[in-house]
Scaffold this active site. Structure first.
Site, PDB file in Angstrom:
ATOM      1  N   SER A  99      -8.557 -13.910 -32.373  1.00 23.38           N
ATOM      2  CA  SER A  99      -8.722 -15.097 -33.201  1.00 23.38           C
ATOM      3  C   SER A  99      -8.497 -16.346 -32.339  1.00 23.38           C
ATOM      4  CB  SER A  99      -7.786 -15.032 -34.406  1.00 23.38           C
ATOM      5  OG  SER A  99      -8.184 -15.937 -35.399  1.00 23.38           O
ATOM      6  N   HIS A 130     -11.758  -9.089 -39.476  1.00 19.54           N
ATOM      7  CA  HIS A 130     -11.076  -9.993 -38.557  1.00 19.54           C
ATOM      8  C   HIS A 130      -9.826  -9.388 -37.941  1.00 19.54           C
ATOM      9  CE1 HIS A 130     -10.396 -13.925 -36.834  1.00 19.54           C
ATOM     10  NE2 HIS A 130      -9.180 -13.978 -37.331  1.00 19.54           N
ATOM     11  N   ASP A 171     -16.528  -9.636 -40.109  1.00 20.18           N
ATOM     12  CA  ASP A 171     -15.527 -10.707 -40.025  1.00 20.18           C
ATOM     13  C   ASP A 171     -15.985 -11.918 -40.841  1.00 20.18           C
ATOM     14  OD1 ASP A 171     -13.634 -12.607 -39.318  1.00 20.18           O
ATOM     15  OD2 ASP A 171     -13.587 -12.009 -37.209  1.00 20.18           O
TER      16      ASP A 171
END
Length: 396
Positions: A246, A366, A334
Site C-alpha cells: 500500500s 488489498h 483491489d
C-alpha cells in the site's frame, strides 16, 4: 485524555503522559486492545494505555495497580487483551511479544498463575530474532522511532538489509511479533522499520510534518534510516532492498525511481504509481473523507497546479530512472489501489525494455488475506531478493 461535560462544556483532565500518546492501534486494528481499560462490572475507567518504544499502562485504581504489577511479572512482553471476573480477582491476560506472545491465567486472591497457551506454539522462541527499538535522527533533526531486527546466530556486521515500510501512511510500526521481519531475519537479513514523519502516535506535529512531503522528506526519512544502519555497521550498502504494501508499496516505487542508487532491489505490493489517477479513481462515497488526509497531505487533482505537483511526486513520472530489479505484486480485486496503478507502471517499463517481474493474483484484494496467496507472495519476494542481492539460501 479529558472528561467533557456535555451540559456545560467543561473539560477535566483524566490522565496524561509526559511523552507518549494514547495507544491508537485498537481504534484501527481489531487485533489490538482499546487504550481504555475498564472495570468489567461498572465500566469505570481503571487504566490507560500509552505507546512509545513499548507500551506503558498508567493505572487509575489502587486495586488494578496491584493486579497489574503482578501480571507484568508473568511475561516480559506488553499486556494486550485483559479480562477478569466481576470481583476482579481472576484474570486472563495476553501479552504482545516479539518472539513469544502468550496468554496466562492469574488469581489475585491466591497468587496462582499458569500459562494457558502460546499464540505461536509451532515456533521456538529461541529461533526467533529480537526486535529492538532504536531512534534515528533525520537529516533535518527529527527523531525517527524505528525497529531493528537482526538475525540469530550471525555476526551483525555487513548484512543484507531489508527496509520494510509500513502502509497507511497514517499508522505506525510498533514492537511485537512481526512475521515479515522474522522471515527475513531467519534468512540472514537485518530488517529495519522506520516510523517516518506522517506516522501516527507520536504527536500532531510529527504527523503533520508530512504535509506536502510524499516522495520528499517522508522518503528522506527512510533513506536516513538506511544510512544509519550502514554507518552503524549493520548493513552492506550494496545489499539494501526496500519492500512494503500500500503506502509501503508506493515507497518501494519511490525508492526505485527517485533514489535508485540507494537500493539494489525493490518489491512493491499494491502500491500507488500515479497519485493523480489513484485519487481520481476513489469511489464517490469515499471522496468526502479525503479532505483532511489525502487532499491535505498530497493534493487535489482537480486543481491543475496541485495535479502537476502530484505527478512530480509519482513514480510513473520517473520510469526512466528505474534501473534496479523491481517486483510488482497486485491483487486484481483491489478496491483501494486499483490494478490500473500497477498495470500502467509495468506497461511503461516494458515499453522501455526495462525488466520488471509482475505478479497479478486474480482472487486477491488489498490486504492479501488468503493464506495461500500470502505464502506465495513472500516465497516469491524471498527468491527475488536473494537472487538480486546475491544471497544464498538459509533456512532454519
Amino acid at each position: 485524555m479529558v472528561h467533557i461535560d456535555f451540559a456545560t462544556g467543561e473539560e477535566t483532565e483524566v490522565d496524561s503522559h509526559p511523552t507518549y500518546e494514547l495507544d491508537p492501534r485498537g481504534r484501527v486494528w481489531a487485533q489490538f486492545s482499546s487504550p481504555l481499560i475498564r472495570r468489567r462490572r461498572t465500566g469505570e475507567l481503571i487504566g490507560v494505555r500509552y505507546l512509545g518504544e513499548r507500551q506503558v499502562i498508567r493505572t487509575l485504581d489502587p486495586h488494578f495497580a496491584e493486579v497489574l504489577a503482578r501480571l507484568e511479572t508473568l511475561s516480559d512482553g506488553d499486556v494486550s487483551a485483559l479480562s477478569s471476573d466481576e470481583n476482579e480477582q481472576r484474570w486472563v491476560v495476553s501479552f504482545t511479544h516479539d518472539r513469544d506472545p502468550a496468554t496466562y491465567f492469574y488469581d489475585h486472591a491466591t497468587g496462582e498463575s499458569r500459562l494457558l497457551f502460546r499464540s505461536r506454539e509451532n515456533l521456538d522462541p529461541r529461533d526467533l530474532a529480537a526486535m529492538t527499538p532504536v531512534t534515528v535522527t533525520s537529516r533535518d533533526g527529527l527523531p525517527l522511532p524505528c525497529h531493528l531486527t537482526l538475525p540469530v546466530g550471525i555476526e551483525p556486521t555487513g548484512l543484507p538489509l531489508l527496509l520494510f515500510v509500513h502502509g497507511g501512511p497514517w499508522t505506525r510500526d510498533s514492537w511485537g511479533f512481526h512475521a515479515v521481519a522474522q522471515l527475513f531475519a531467519n534468512r540472514g537479513y537485518a530488517v529495519l522499520q522506520v516510523n517516518f514523519r506522517g506516522s501516527t502516535g507520536y504527536g500532531k506535529a510529527f504527523t503533520q510534518a508530512a504535509v506536502g512531503e510524499f516522495a520528499g522528506k517522508m522518503h528522506d526519512d527512510l533513506v536516513d534510516g538506511v544510512r544509519w544502519a550502514v554507518e552503524q555497521g549493520y548493513a552492506d550498502p550494496d545489499k539494501v532492498a526496500v519492500m512494503g504494501g500500500s503506502y509501503g508499496g508506493y515507497s518501494a516505487l519511490v525508492g526505485a525511481s527517485f533514489t535508485p542508487d540507494v537500493f539494489a532491489a525493490a518489491v512493491d505490493v499494491v502500491g500507488v504509481s500515479n497519485l493523480v489517477t489513484f485519487l481520481r479513481g476513489q469511489p464517490e462515497q469515499a471522496k468526502a473523507n479525503l479532505a483532511y488526509n489525502w487532499y491535505r497531505y498530497v493534493g487535489d487533482p482537480s486543481d491543475p497546479r496541485q495535479e502537476a505537483e502530484m505527478m512530480a511526486r509519482s513514480p510513473i513520472s520517473r520510469v526512466d530512472q528505474i534501473r534496479k530489479p523491481l517486483m510488482v505484486v497486485q491483487g486484481a480485486q483491489d478496491a483501494r489501489v486499483a490494478q490500473a496503478e500497477s498495470d500502467q507502471l509495468v506497461d511503461a517499463l516494458r515499453e522501455r525494455g526495462t525488466p520488471v517481474e509482475y505478479i497479478l493474483m486474480e482472487d486477491e484484494g488489498h490486504l492479501f488475506d488468503n493464506q495461500d496467496n500470502a505464502v506465495a507472495l513472500y516465497r516469491a519476494a524471498e527468491r527475488f531478493l536473494n537472487e538480486h542481492l546475491g544471497i544464498g539460501p538459509r533456512s532454519t
